[in-house]
Enzyme design. Structure first.
Site, short mmCIF file in Angstrom:
data_model
loop_
_atom_site.label_atom_id
_atom_site.label_comp_id
_atom_site.label_asym_id
_atom_site.label_seq_id
_atom_site.Cartn_x
_atom_site.Cartn_y
_atom_site.Cartn_z
N THR A 17 28.36 56.25 33.70
CA THR A 17 27.60 56.50 34.93
C THR A 17 28.09 55.57 36.04
OG1 THR A 17 25.70 57.17 33.63
CG2 THR A 17 25.26 56.53 35.91
N CYS A 23 41.26 31.10 35.96
CA CYS A 23 41.36 31.60 34.58
C CYS A 23 42.04 30.62 33.63
CB CYS A 23 42.14 32.90 34.56
SG CYS A 23 41.43 34.16 35.59
N1 PLP Z 1 44.80 40.16 39.14
C1 PLP Z 1 44.86 39.12 39.97
C2 PLP Z 1 46.12 38.83 40.71
C3 PLP Z 1 43.73 38.30 40.13
O1 PLP Z 1 43.79 37.25 40.95
C4 PLP Z 1 42.56 38.59 39.39
C5 PLP Z 1 41.37 37.72 39.48
O2 PLP Z 1 41.46 36.54 39.74
C6 PLP Z 1 42.57 39.71 38.55
C7 PLP Z 1 43.71 40.47 38.45
C8 PLP Z 1 41.36 40.09 37.76
O3 PLP Z 1 40.40 40.70 38.61
P1 PLP Z 1 38.87 40.78 38.15
O4 PLP Z 1 38.31 39.40 38.26
O5 PLP Z 1 38.23 41.74 39.12
O6 PLP Z 1 38.88 41.30 36.77
#
Ligand code: PLP
Length: 379
Positions: free
Chosen positions: A238, A325
Site C-alpha cells: 500500500t 553509515c
Molecule cells: N546512497 C547514497 C549516496 C547515500 O548518501 C545514502 C544515504 O546516506 C543512500 C544511498 C541511502 O539512502 P537511504 O538513507 O534513503 O536509504
C-alpha cells in the site's frame, strides 16, 4: 543546535510537515479502494509522482516509489542483473559507492557474479576512461554514483552512460543519485542512465520514502515486491501516501529555486573553505571543483575524528566523521584516497542545506580551533 550534517539527513521544512499531517489526518483512504475517497487518493498519488518526476526530469510512468534510497539501489542492481542474465555475470562499480550498492554487490558476488571495483583518483574523482576500460562484453551492469556522499565529488555519469551505450549497448547503467538529486544539475531523461535512485530525506522530505527511475530500455523490469500489484505491478505494498506527499512537496520547494540554492550553497562552501583555512593543521579533503556545493570534508590532522565530533556535539554542533553509515572507523571512501594514517583518521564531514548560515560556519570554525588549541593531538 547548529546542524551541519545535511548529507546524513535534512530538517523537514514546515510546509512539508504540514502537507504530511494533512494527508495523515484527512486523506487516509487507500489509493486502491474503489469508493470516491480512494479514487481521489489514487489521482493524488499520481499528481505527486508527476511532481517528483518533473524534479528528476523524467516521465512519471518511469518512476516507482520505494521505501528509501537503499531499496532503490538494491532493486536497480537486482533488476539490471536479471534483465541481462543471458549477457553475462560481470559488474563494474566504483569502490567508493555507498554501502547500499557495495553490500548488494557482495550479494551478487555470492551469486557467482564477478565485480570490478574501480578506485578513485587521489582527489576522490572518478575517471570515465578507467570505468569504461573495466567493461567487458559480458558486463551486465555499470553502477557509478552521481555525487559522492563523503567527499562531494560529482562523477561524470552522463559521459560514462553515453560512451557505454556506444560501445556496449546491452550493458545497463545505474546511478545512485541520492546525494546529487536537486543538489547538482541533473536530468534522468538526458543522462543516459537506465536506473536512477533518489531519496526524499536528503532534500527536506521525510525519511522512509525514495524513488527509482527505470528507463525505457528496461522493458518489463523485474518487480521488486510481488503482491497487490501497486506501482504498476513493480513494487507492491500500500502506497505510503503521507511520505509520498512530503516527498513531492520537498521536491517542489527545492526545484522551485534550484539555481538560487545552488548559488547560495556554493558561496557558503567557498566561505567555509576560507574560514576553515584559518584553523591550524586543517587540511581540505574534498575537491575544489567538479563537486556538489553541500559537502565539505576536511581533516584536523592529528586529532581523531570521533573526538572532534563528540566535542563539537557537546557544544551543540552536529557534524559527522565521514558517512553516518560508518561510525567509528575510517570509511572505505577515505581509505580509498590513500591518505597518510594521521590524516585518514582525522577526516570529518560538514554538509550544508538551505537553512545553513555563515554564523553556523563561524561557530563551527571557532569550535574546531578551540578543539585544536585545548586538546593534545593523539595521532
Ligand atoms: N546512497 C547514497 C549516496 C547515500 O548518501 C545514502 C544515504 O546516506 C543512500 C544511498 C541511502 O539512502 P537511504 O538513507 O534513503 O536509504
Amino acid at each position: 543546535m547548529i546542524y551541519l550534517d545535511y548529507a546524513a539527513t535534512s530538517p523537514v521544512p514546515e510546509p512539508v510537515a504540514d502537507t504530511m499531517c494533512r494527508v495523515l489526518r484527512e486523506q487516509y483512504a487507500n489509493p486502491s479502494a474503489q469508493y470516491q475517497a480512494g479514487q481521489a487518493m489514487r489521482r493524488q498519488v499520481e499528481q505527486w509522482r508527476e511532481t517528483v518526476a518533473a524534479a528528476l526530469d523524467c516521465a512519471p510512468e518511469r518512476l516507482s516509489f520505494t521505501s528509501c534510497g537503499t531499496e532503490g539501489d538494491v532493486w536497480a542492481i537486482r533488476a539490471a542483473c536479471w534483465r541481462n542474465r543471458r549477457t553475462g555475470r560481470h559488474i563494474v562499480a566504483t569502490s567508493v559507492e555507498h554501502n547500499a550498492v557495495l553490500e548488494t554487490l557482495k550479494w551478487m558476488e555470492r551469486e557467482q557474479y564477478a565485480v570490478t571495483y574501480v578506485p578513485p583518483r587521489a582527489d576522490g574523482s572518478v575517471d570515465a576512461d578507467t570505468v569504461l576500460s573495466a567493461v567487458r562484453p559480458d558486463t551486465a551492469l555499470v553502477s557509478v554514483m552521481l555525487v559522492n556522499n563523503e567527499l562531494g565529488n560529482r562523477y561524470p555519469v552522463e559521459d560514462i552512460a553515453r560512451r557505454l551505450r556506444e560501445r556496449f549497448p546491452d550493458t545497463l547503467f545505474h546511478t545512485d543519485a541520492v546525494q546529487g538529486f536537486l543538489k547538482v544539475p541533473f536530468s534522468a531523461r538526458t543522462s543516459g542512465a537506465d536506473f536512477v535512485t533518489v531519496s526524499a530525506h536528503k532534500i527536506g522530505g521525510p525519511k522512509g520514502i525514495g524513488a527509482l527511475y527505470i528507463g525505457e530500455r528496461v522493458r518489463d523490469p523485474r518487480p521488486l515486491l510481488p503482491g497487490g500489484g501497486q506501482e504498476r505491478g513493480l513494487r507492491s505494498g500500500t502506497e505510503a501516501t503521507a511520505q509520498i506527499a512530503g516527498f513531492a512537496k520537498a521536491a517542489e520547494l527545492r526545484s522551485g529555486n534550484l539555481s538560487g540554492t545552488f548559488a547560495r550553497l556554493s558561496e557558503l562552501r567557498a566561505y567555509a573553505l576560507a574560514k576553515l583555512s584559518e584553523v591550524p593543521d586543517l587540511r581540505v579533503i574534498s575537491p575544489r571543483t567538479e563537486c556538489a556545493p553541500h559537502i565539505l570534508s576536511v581533516a584536523l590532522t592529528g586529532w581523531p575524528s570521533q573526538n572532534v565530533v563528540t566535542d563539537l556535539s557537546a557544544q551543540g554542533i552536529c557534524i559527522s566523521a565521514g558517512s553516518a553509515c560508518h561510525q567509528g572507523k575510517p570509511s572505505h571512501v577515505v581509505k580509498a584516497l590513500g591518505l597518510p594514517p594521521r590524516v585518514r583518521q582525522s577526516v570529518i564531514r560538514l554538509s550544508f542545506g538551505p537553512e545553513t548560515s555563515r554564523a553556523d560556519i563561524d561557530a563551527c570554525a571557532a569550535a574546531l580551533r578551540r578543539h585544536h588549541d585545548e586538546r593534545l593531538p593523539m595521532l
